[in-house]
Every structure is written in C-alpha cells, then in structure tokens.
Scaffold this active site. Structure first.
Site, PDB file in Angstrom:
ATOM      1  N   HIS A   1      -6.065   0.366  11.543  1.00 46.35           N
ATOM      2  CA  HIS A   1      -4.911   0.885  10.787  1.00 46.35           C
ATOM      3  C   HIS A   1      -3.903   1.597  11.687  1.00 46.35           C
ATOM      4  O   HIS A   1      -3.062   2.352  11.196  1.00 46.35           O
ATOM      5  CB  HIS A   1      -5.377   1.816   9.661  1.00 46.35           C
ATOM      6  CG  HIS A   1      -6.113   1.078   8.572  1.00 46.35           C
ATOM      7  ND1 HIS A   1      -6.876   1.701   7.610  1.00 46.35           N
ATOM      8  CD2 HIS A   1      -6.189  -0.251   8.287  1.00 46.35           C
ATOM      9  CE1 HIS A   1      -7.395   0.789   6.798  1.00 46.35           C
ATOM     10  NE2 HIS A   1      -7.003  -0.395   7.190  1.00 46.35           N
TER      11      HIS A   1
ATOM     12  N   CYS B   1       9.917   1.986  15.972  1.00 45.62           N
ATOM     13  CA  CYS B   1      11.152   1.764  15.237  1.00 45.62           C
ATOM     14  C   CYS B   1      10.841   0.997  13.959  1.00 45.62           C
ATOM     15  O   CYS B   1       9.992   0.104  13.955  1.00 45.62           O
ATOM     16  CB  CYS B   1      12.132   0.981  16.107  1.00 45.62           C
ATOM     17  SG  CYS B   1      13.656   0.619  15.220  1.00 45.62           S
TER      18      CYS B   1
ATOM     19  N   SER C   1     -14.764   4.740   2.061  1.00 42.68           N
ATOM     20  CA  SER C   1     -14.952   4.328   0.672  1.00 42.68           C
ATOM     21  C   SER C   1     -15.016   2.809   0.580  1.00 42.68           C
ATOM     22  O   SER C   1     -15.291   2.270  -0.486  1.00 42.68           O
ATOM     23  CB  SER C   1     -13.835   4.893  -0.218  1.00 42.68           C
ATOM     24  OG  SER C   1     -12.575   4.659   0.351  1.00 42.68           O
TER      25      SER C   1
ATOM     26  N   GLN D   1     -10.948   2.780  10.834  1.00 43.64           N
ATOM     27  CA  GLN D   1      -9.738   2.840  10.005  1.00 43.64           C
ATOM     28  C   GLN D   1      -8.982   4.133  10.297  1.00 43.64           C
ATOM     29  O   GLN D   1      -7.903   4.349   9.769  1.00 43.64           O
ATOM     30  CB  GLN D   1     -10.133   2.782   8.530  1.00 43.64           C
ATOM     31  CG  GLN D   1     -10.817   1.488   8.144  1.00 43.64           C
ATOM     32  CD  GLN D   1     -11.543   1.618   6.808  1.00 43.64           C
ATOM     33  OE1 GLN D   1     -10.970   1.421   5.760  1.00 43.64           O
ATOM     34  NE2 GLN D   1     -12.819   1.973   6.857  1.00 43.64           N
ATOM     35  N   ASN D   2      -9.579   4.981  11.127  1.00 39.36           N
ATOM     36  CA  ASN D   2      -8.959   6.278  11.397  1.00 39.36           C
ATOM     37  C   ASN D   2      -7.856   6.144  12.437  1.00 39.36           C
ATOM     38  O   ASN D   2      -8.008   5.446  13.436  1.00 39.36           O
ATOM     39  CB  ASN D   2     -10.019   7.272  11.888  1.00 39.36           C
ATOM     40  CG  ASN D   2     -11.065   7.523  10.818  1.00 39.36           C
ATOM     41  OD1 ASN D   2     -10.846   7.191   9.652  1.00 39.36           O
ATOM     42  ND2 ASN D   2     -12.190   8.085  11.196  1.00 39.36           N
ATOM     43  N   VAL D   3      -6.771   6.859  12.183  1.00 40.56           N
ATOM     44  CA  VAL D   3      -5.634   6.791  13.096  1.00 40.56           C
ATOM     45  C   VAL D   3      -5.666   7.964  14.081  1.00 40.56           C
ATOM     46  O   VAL D   3      -4.772   8.087  14.920  1.00 40.56           O
ATOM     47  CB  VAL D   3      -4.301   6.751  12.300  1.00 40.56           C
ATOM     48  CG1 VAL D   3      -4.211   5.467  11.488  1.00 40.56           C
ATOM     49  CG2 VAL D   3      -4.134   7.963  11.383  1.00 40.56           C
TER      50      VAL D   3
ATOM     51  N   ASN E   1     -22.925   7.857   4.120  1.00 41.48           N
ATOM     52  CA  ASN E   1     -21.881   8.357   3.225  1.00 41.48           C
ATOM     53  C   ASN E   1     -22.559   9.191   2.138  1.00 41.48           C
ATOM     54  O   ASN E   1     -23.522   8.717   1.521  1.00 41.48           O
ATOM     55  CB  ASN E   1     -21.133   7.166   2.584  1.00 41.48           C
ATOM     56  CG  ASN E   1     -19.826   7.571   1.949  1.00 41.48           C
ATOM     57  OD1 ASN E   1     -19.739   8.602   1.291  1.00 41.48           O
ATOM     58  ND2 ASN E   1     -18.798   6.760   2.151  1.00 41.48           N
TER      59      ASN E   1
HETATM   60  N1  APR Z   1     -19.568  12.147   6.230  1.00 40.93           N
HETATM   61  C1  APR Z   1     -19.570  10.865   5.817  1.00 40.93           C
HETATM   62  N2  APR Z   1     -18.791  10.417   4.815  1.00 40.93           N
HETATM   63  C2  APR Z   1     -17.995  11.304   4.207  1.00 40.93           C
HETATM   64  C3  APR Z   1     -17.939  12.661   4.577  1.00 40.93           C
HETATM   65  C4  APR Z   1     -18.775  13.084   5.639  1.00 40.93           C
HETATM   66  N3  APR Z   1     -18.803  14.356   6.073  1.00 40.93           N
HETATM   67  N4  APR Z   1     -17.032  13.284   3.785  1.00 40.93           N
HETATM   68  C5  APR Z   1     -16.543  12.350   2.959  1.00 40.93           C
HETATM   69  N5  APR Z   1     -17.107  11.149   3.211  1.00 40.93           N
HETATM   70  C6  APR Z   1     -16.855   9.852   2.588  1.00 40.93           C
HETATM   71  C7  APR Z   1     -16.416   9.897   1.161  1.00 40.93           C
HETATM   72  O1  APR Z   1     -17.538   9.889   0.270  1.00 40.93           O
HETATM   73  C8  APR Z   1     -15.585   8.615   1.049  1.00 40.93           C
HETATM   74  O2  APR Z   1     -16.412   7.514   0.682  1.00 40.93           O
HETATM   75  O3  APR Z   1     -15.774   9.293   3.307  1.00 40.93           O
HETATM   76  C9  APR Z   1     -15.071   8.389   2.474  1.00 40.93           C
HETATM   77  C10 APR Z   1     -13.594   8.643   2.653  1.00 40.93           C
HETATM   78  O4  APR Z   1     -12.893   7.696   1.900  1.00 40.93           O
HETATM   79  P1  APR Z   1     -11.311   7.541   1.985  1.00 40.93           P
HETATM   80  O5  APR Z   1     -10.642   8.861   1.856  1.00 40.93           O
HETATM   81  O6  APR Z   1     -10.959   6.472   1.002  1.00 40.93           O
HETATM   82  O7  APR Z   1     -11.058   7.059   3.488  1.00 40.93           O
HETATM   83  P2  APR Z   1     -11.166   5.609   4.101  1.00 40.93           P
HETATM   84  O8  APR Z   1     -12.290   4.843   3.516  1.00 40.93           O
HETATM   85  O9  APR Z   1     -11.137   5.778   5.580  1.00 40.93           O
HETATM   86  O10 APR Z   1      -9.810   4.964   3.635  1.00 40.93           O
HETATM   87  C11 APR Z   1      -9.460   3.724   4.138  1.00 40.93           C
HETATM   88  O11 APR Z   1      -7.272   3.826   3.227  1.00 40.93           O
HETATM   89  O12 APR Z   1      -5.895   5.554   2.798  1.00 40.93           O
HETATM   90  C12 APR Z   1      -6.029   4.423   3.546  1.00 40.93           C
HETATM   91  O13 APR Z   1      -5.296   3.697   5.660  1.00 40.93           O
HETATM   92  C13 APR Z   1      -6.001   4.735   5.000  1.00 40.93           C
HETATM   93  O14 APR Z   1      -7.580   4.283   6.719  1.00 40.93           O
HETATM   94  C14 APR Z   1      -7.437   4.699   5.380  1.00 40.93           C
HETATM   95  C15 APR Z   1      -8.001   3.670   4.427  1.00 40.93           C
END
Ligand code: APR
Length: 253
Positions: free
Chosen positions: A122, A130, A194, A102-104, A218
């Site tokens: 994502h 555009c 998450s 999901q990482n850009v 996580n």
């Molecule tokens: N190692 C592993 N997990 C971690 C760490 C770490 N060092 N630090 C934080 N986390 C976990 C957190 O506990 C959380 O569950 O990473 C997760 C980050 O969650 P989000 O910020 O919600 O990111 P993500 O799940 O990638 O979001 C999904 O939502 O905001 C949109 O498009 C965006 O791609 C993103 C998508």
C-alpha cells in the site's frame, strides 16, 4: 543431511523454510500507531477509511494532507515493537522469505528487515508524489511546506500511498506473485490485519499450497481465521516472538 524442503543442512542457524509473512496495522498498534478500523483510529472525529480516499483529497486536500503529516510525525517518534523484531529475525534466519506489509510506516525496516525482503503493497507514507505527473521525493526526516505543489508541473503533491479504490502498483504485485508462484511455502504467517482485501486472502492461501502451515496472529477473528492451521488470539508483540523462537529452535512451524 537434507533439511525440510529439500535444501542441504547449513552450518549457520538458518532454518530451511520458505516463509511468507503478511502484516497489517495491528502489528504497529503496540508501537502507538492506531489501526484503521479500530476505535482509536478516528482523527478529529473523522473515519480514516473515508480520509484515505481520492474523493476526500479532491474535496479537502489540506485536511487529508494534515492527517498524513500527523501520522508521519507519530511514526517518526514511534519505535519498532517485539512483533517487528521477531519478523526481522525470521527474515534473516529463513532460507527463503518475503514480507508483504499493508503498513505504510517504516517500522519493519527499522527493526532490521532487509528492504529486498519486503513489499509495501500500500505504499510508503514518507514518499510524496505529484498527483498529476511522475515527480516524487522522499520526506523521511521532515515534511515539506503545507500541501506542497509539484516543482515540475505545479499540481498538488500527495502522499505516495494507495488509497481506497486505487490500483496497486503493478511492479509490487509482480514481486509478490513471483514469490507466491515460485514454490509452496512451508509457513505463511498473517498478523494484525482485518484481511478485508481479497488479494491478501488469495496470496496467503495460494502461498501455503496443500501442505504449508497458515498461522494467524490477531486478537480478533477475521475472514482468514477459518483457513488457519494455528491461531493466536493475542497481540502480535506477545505472540510473534514466541512463534519465531519456537520455529528457530525446532526448525519447523
Ligand atoms: N496485534 C495483532 N493484531 C492486532 C492488534 C495487535 N496488538 N491490535 C489490533 N489488531 C488487529 C485488529 O483485530 C484488526 O483485525 O489488527 C487488525 C487491524 O485492522 P485494520 O485497521 O483494518 O488494518 P489493516 O488490516 O492493515 O487494513 C488494511 O486498509 O485502511 C486500509 O490501506 C489501509 O493498509 C490498510 C488496509
């Protein structure tokens, strides 16, 4: 001799496994890229989950563009961490492998992950496209002018990422579906997300089938935790190198 999953034993160190890895922002956290929902994710007191929306761009496109430019700069300066390296290593050693991230950012690629084994579901932060027509360009080295206009149609350009409420790219969905339906995985690893989106949980559960392992990495519990066969409540940069080393030395999860 036949290895796990029925493929012939190979002379190389390859492990005979079908592996799906799904990552989220937590995997890049140890490279200094803030997560979306963590407390460090706020930018100028603004909630990133509200900035990454078509509504925010319509209301204040300069603000949203500036936020993405700052994120791009941070990513350019960041380095892949041991979690990215462990995943790239696994991708090279596993017989069949796909990473859905999901990482850009480009940290998985810079860690050596072959691009054909990764789907950025994502989008890609370095793509500028555009907001009206099909024009797009890649801006990995540096950003264009502040909030550029499309050279073809004059509309505002925008980051080539998927915002909240927007459709996923159908071609990318197809690539993931091909892998998920192409056979049960021996192992699914879900790290640093998450897992709030239904399609992430759906792919993880369908890919592992009846018998595959589902490992979650996580520090926090998520809605996927109840389905995990093993959970590592540790940072990804700590747990993933260990998990991958164990896999490569045992040939199983
Ligand atoms: N190692 C592993 N997990 C971690 C760490 C770490 N060092 N630090 C934080 N986390 C976990 C957190 O506990 C959380 O569950 O990473 C997760 C980050 O969650 P989000 O910020 O919600 O990111 P993500 O799940 O990638 O979001 C999904 O939502 O905001 C949109 O498009 C965006 O791609 C993103 C998508």
């Amino acid at each position: 001799m036949i290895g796990k999953g029925g493929c012939p034993e190979q002379a190389s160190a390859k492990i005979c496994m079908r592996v799906l890895v799904i990552t989220g922002a937590g995997v890049s956290a140890e490279s200094g890229i803030s997560t979306f929902r963590g407390k460090d994710g706020y930018w100028r007191n603004l909630d990133p989950t509200k900035l990454a929306t078509p509504e925010a761009f319509a209301r204040d496109p300069n603000l949203v563009w500036n936020w993405y430019c700052e994120r791009r700069q941070r990513i350019r300066k960041a380095q892949p961490n041991p979690a990215h390296q462990a995943i790239a290593n696994l991708a090279l050693q596993a017989d069949e492998f796909l990473l859905v991230t999901q990482n850009v950012d480009d940290l998985h690629l810079r860690a050596g992950l072959p691009p054909e084994k990764m789907v950025q579901i994502h989008g890609d932060i370095f793509m500028t496209r555009c907001s009206r027509c099909e024009f797009r360009r890649y801006e990995q080295e540096q950003d264009g002018a502040s909030l550029p206009k499309c050279p073809d149609c004059g509309a505002l350009m925008r980051p080539g990422v998927v915002w909240f409420g927007e459709q996923l790219d159908l071609r990318k969905i197809g690539e993931v579906e091909n892998f998920v339906t192409g056979g049960d995985c021996d192992l699914v690893i879900v790290a640093g997300t998450s897992a709030l989106f239904g399609y992430i949980i759906d792919w993880a559960l369908r890919a592992r089938g009846q018998a595959g392992q589902l490992i979650e990495v996580n520090p926090e519990e998520t809605s996927l935790s109840q389905f995990a066969t093993r959970s590592f409540r540790e940072p990804a940069g700590v747990a993933l190198p260990r998990v991958v080393d164990e896999l490569l030395s045992n040939g199983s999860a």
